[in-house]
Design a protein around this motif. Structure first.
Motif, PDB file in Angstrom:
ATOM      1  N   THR A 191       0.836  -1.205   0.000  1.00  0.00           N
ATOM      2  CA  THR A 191       0.000   0.000   0.000  1.00  0.00           C
ATOM      3  C   THR A 191       0.866   1.248   0.000  1.00  0.00           C
ATOM      4  O   THR A 191       0.587   2.212  -0.712  1.00  0.00           O
ATOM      5  N   ARG A 234      -8.318   6.443  -4.375  1.00  0.00           N
ATOM      6  CA  ARG A 234      -7.682   5.585  -5.374  1.00  0.00           C
ATOM      7  C   ARG A 234      -7.204   4.255  -4.806  1.00  0.00           C
ATOM      8  O   ARG A 234      -6.624   3.448  -5.530  1.00  0.00           O
ATOM      9  N   LEU A 235      -7.441   4.044  -3.517  1.00  0.00           N
ATOM     10  CA  LEU A 235      -6.959   2.828  -2.859  1.00  0.00           C
ATOM     11  C   LEU A 235      -8.095   2.112  -2.130  1.00  0.00           C
ATOM     12  O   LEU A 235      -9.064   2.750  -1.727  1.00  0.00           O
ATOM     13  N   PRO A 236      -7.945   0.806  -1.921  1.00  0.00           N
ATOM     14  CA  PRO A 236      -8.993   0.047  -1.220  1.00  0.00           C
ATOM     15  C   PRO A 236      -8.853   0.101   0.293  1.00  0.00           C
ATOM     16  O   PRO A 236      -9.129  -0.878   0.982  1.00  0.00           O
ATOM     17  N   SER A 275      -9.123   2.874   3.959  1.00  0.00           N
ATOM     18  CA  SER A 275      -9.765   4.093   4.461  1.00  0.00           C
ATOM     19  C   SER A 275      -8.796   5.275   4.459  1.00  0.00           C
ATOM     20  O   SER A 275      -7.574   5.102   4.372  1.00  0.00           O
TER      21      SER A 275
END
Length: 122
Positions: free
Chosen positions: A23, A45-47, A49
């Motif tokens: 990440t 743009r990321l899975p 929070s």
């Protein structure tokens, strides 16, 4: 590790630790592509929070890989390549050392092969 400056080993350790997480590597990719970003825009743009992004950015900032600057109510982050440069130099030095060792092994093996080959009378 051959130290170029005091604390270089700790800096490399910190960078490698920060880069160990996929990440955080993705965050660096996004920041490098965008130039800068906030935790909110990066989280979109990321899975993960926004809070997780903030924690990852803190690790990257502690390693010297990103810097955050306040603009109004936002904190905008950007990549700082200097820490990567130090790590890249260390890795290049390590690779060169291994290349020298492998070249020596090759030389020894080739010499041993020549010495053990039966010579043919002419």
């Amino acid at each position: 590790m051959t130290e170029e400056r005091p604390g270089a080993a700790e800096a490399v350790d910190s960078v490698l630790g920060a880069l160990a997480d996929p990440t955080r590597r993705r965050l660096l990719d996004l920041l490098a592509a965008q130039g800068e970003g906030t935790a909110t825009t990066l989280a979109e743009r990321l899975p993960v929070s926004r809070q997780a992004v903030v924690k990852h950015l803190a690790v990257l900032e502690a390693a010297g890989l990103v810097s955050g600057g306040r603009v109004g109510r936002e904190v905008r982050y950007a990549v700082r390549p200097a820490a990567l440069d130090t790590t890249a130099r260390w890795m290049a030095s390590l690779a060169a050392s291994w290349d020298r060792r492998l070249a020596n092994i090759k030389r020894v093996a080739e010499a041993a092969e020549r010495d053990s080959s039966p010579t043919r009378p002419e």
